[in-house]
Design a protein around this motif. Structure first.
Motif: not given
Lengths: 96, 96
Positions: A6-8, A17-19, A21, A28, A30-31
């Protein structure tokens, strides 16, 4: 290590900011976007899903439009598009 | 600083990561969960919205149930609940 999967990511001085995966459906992020105006570029087709709050977006060759929670928009590969958040909001971006 | 207003949180050795922010509707986190089993506790009422992938959850006093993208569940304040992700997934949690 699973936890590295899970890359920040941070953009625009931490105002976006986004995560990131991958799962069986694909990649996708999620930000969360802070209030402000931003321009993004695509390396693949992107489907932007509004999942909390709302987002104004100007897609290539189109007028500005506000997208509400539950709505989404598609941007083709190699395009640039502008967005504007008037309040904090969250999205899920799918890369096709 | 606006950029500090999107707080990155990590739990379970980085297997759950979330981005927290507030907007006019209240506080929410957008998060990603790696495959695994987890138990969470609530300090407020929480609405968990599945926004990418799916999540199995055992809510207090209930059987395990799989929640698909677009579905959500509510957990009352001061409760503990278990979840299980079989693949990476994303959620938006709203704190009431």
């Amino acid at each position: 290590m699973v936890s590295e999967m899970i890359k920040v990511n941070e953009y625009f001085d931490g105002k976006v900011k986004s995560l990131a995966a991958n799962n069986a459906q694909g990649k996708a992020t999620a930000g969360v976007i802070a209030p402000g105006s931003y321009e993004f570029g695509t390396d693949t087709i992107e489907i932007m899903n509004i999942v909390w709050g709302e987002l104004k977006a100007q897609l290539p060759g189109q007028a500005w439009k506000t997208y509400q929670r539950g709505e989404s928009f598609r941007v083709e590969k190699g395009e640039r598009f502008k967005v504007e958040a008037t309040d904090f909001m969250a999205y899920v971006c799918e890369y096709l």
